[in-house]
Enzyme design. Structure first.
Site, PDB file in Angstrom:
ATOM      1  N   ASP A  67       2.242   2.124   3.399  1.00 45.61           N
ATOM      2  CA  ASP A  67       3.253   1.207   3.932  1.00 45.61           C
ATOM      3  C   ASP A  67       4.659   1.712   3.670  1.00 45.61           C
ATOM      4  O   ASP A  67       5.578   1.438   4.442  1.00 45.61           O
ATOM      5  CB  ASP A  67       3.162  -0.184   3.266  1.00 45.61           C
ATOM      6  N   HIS A  82       0.861  -1.178   0.000  1.00 47.63           N
ATOM      7  CA  HIS A  82       0.000   0.000   0.000  1.00 47.63           C
ATOM      8  C   HIS A  82       0.904   1.238   0.000  1.00 47.63           C
ATOM      9  O   HIS A  82       2.034   1.183   0.488  1.00 47.63           O
ATOM     10  CB  HIS A  82      -0.855   0.105   1.265  1.00 47.63           C
TER      11      HIS A  82
END
Length: 437
Positions: free
Chosen positions: A104, A101
């Site tokens: 992240d 993501h």
């Protein structure tokens, strides 16, 4: 800093089923040829960024237990240190893919523009790492659920400003995924749902979601992204009622908004269990509807009743999942992503490596069992024989609409039809499976 995070941990290589080496594959030989392709080509293994390099080990009743040298990754320096550790891990495990993501991999900025700059900078860093190691991107995605702005959803949020912020974020994440030659783009609606009907307009939120997904499809074609768009179903957690409940629910949504030929599904074992299904059910249903794309491999704790994201360790369950994947022709752009996390007491660097090595071996054992079931043909032949009566002329007429209820009733009466039940032989078929696992 992180170059030595996995210090003294050797590369994991195949040593065979009799190996006693803790840091070795016993069943996963990436070069072993099964059904015409190597294991690496079949399984298309991926490691996820979020659970391994972002999650601090907290749970609803306790805080952080993991200590990572890149925590809290709130600067580009720490984000790059995290990437160094991640690509070291990909190399040690010899996995061909990873997934992430946006949140992240980049620190959260003060604005959308800063988020975009941070993401593009780390994407450049990834590009160098990917060229150096040969690791590829299975899929990218946008985190539209963690930040407080998304507490009421993203695409389904009652505030159009949140809808716009989420849409812009997806656009930047698709750009980066495209630039890094990602093979898929995933849309997980973690908070696309509702907590209570008392403050929810279901019809309006469905309209918002449909428009959002259509814009994603339009943008895919605009930029020439060749990968698959994937929705990941989940019935609950964090939202009480989520709109992407299971395969059948998502199919209804896609049909309703004219998207059934544009978007496929990324299926997770834990999410299937939460929806009251088996993993193989969701895979087979997706295959039957032409929606199968990719999988997140993990397992749930059947006692707790919630999404625990544990590493797979049940070979028969995994074998059935791969059986139905192989029945549908195997993966094309998708693969096996380990959306799984350590238990919060597993705090050593080697725990990250050993968890994945064991899970990869479980998948290899399950996959090879599934391939043997396919090659043996007993199960498929049984199903074919069970429905053989539908190959007859009268049955075909009933199925294709050449006979109506009056005609069928007349046929039953004039032929004095008296059908007798036939055994489904479930236990026999379960015994057949046990020959291979």
């Amino acid at each position: 800093m992180t170059q030595c995070y996995f210090q003294n941990i050797p590369d994991i290589t195949y040593e065979g089923p009799n190996s006693t080496n803790t840091f070795a594959y016993r069943h996963y030989d990436p070069s072993e040829v099964v059904m015409g392709k190597t294991m690496a080509e079949h399984l298309r293994l991926a490691v996820c960024y979020w659970h391994n390099f972002v999650w601090p080990g907290n749970d609803p009743f306790g805080g952080q237990t993991f200590e990572r040298p890149w925590f809290p990754a709130d600067s580009m320096e720490l984000a790059k240190a995290k990437a160094d550790a991640a690509f070291d891990m990909f190399r040690i495990l010899n996995v061909p893919y990873f997934c992430f993501h946006d949140a992240d991999v980049r620190p959260e900025g003060q604005s959308f523009a800063e988020n975009t700059r941070n993401l593009n900078e780390i994407a450049d860093y990834f590009a160098d790492k990917m060229e150096e190691t040969g690791t590829k991107l299975l899929w990218g995605t946008a985190n539209l659920f963690s930040h407080r702005r998304y507490m009421g959803g993203a695409a389904s949020n009652p505030d159009p400003d949140v809808f716009a912020f989420g849409a812009a974020t997806v656009k930047t994440c698709m750009d980066v995924t495209h630039r890094l030659n990602g093979e898929n783009y995933v849309l997980w609606g973690g908070r696309e749902g509702y907590e209570t009907l008392l403050n929810t307009d279901l019809r309006h939120e469905d309209q918002q979601l449909g428009r959002f997904m259509n814009m994603v499809v339009e943008y895919k074609h605009k930029i020439g992204f060749k990968g698959a768009l994937l929705i990941e179903p989940k019935p609950q957690e964090p939202t009480k009622h989520q709109y992407d409940y299971d395969v059948a629910t998502v199919y209804g949504f896609l049909k309703r908004h004219g998207l059934e030929n544009e978007i496929k599904l990324n299926l997770e074992q834990g999410h299937a269990i939460l929806a009251g299904h088996s993993f193989e059910h969701e895979i087979a249903m997706a295959q039957s509807l032409g929606l199968f794309g990719s999988i997140d491999m993990n397992r749930n704790d059947y006692q707790s009743g919630w999404d625990t994201d544990q590493f797979p360790n049940n070979v028969p369950e995994v074998a059935l999942a791969y059986y139905y994947i192989l029945q549908g022709g195997g993966f094309s752009t998708g693969g096996t992503n380990f959306d799984a996390k350590l238990r919060r007491q597993s705090i050593d660097p080697e725990d990250l490596i050993l968890a994945h090595a064991g899970a990869i071996d479980v998948c290899a054992r399950g996959f090879k069992a599934a391939a043997k079931m396919i090659e043996d043909g007993t199960m498929a032949d049984f199903v074919t024989d069970r429905y053989a009566g539908w190959q007859g002329e009268t049955a075909a007429k009933m199925l294709n609409g050449e006979m109506d209820l009056d005609q069928i009733a007349q046929m039953v009466e004039t032929t004095d039809l008296r059908p007798e039940p036939k055994s489904g032989k479930q236990e026999y078929l379960e015994n057949v499976i046990n020959r291979f696992v």
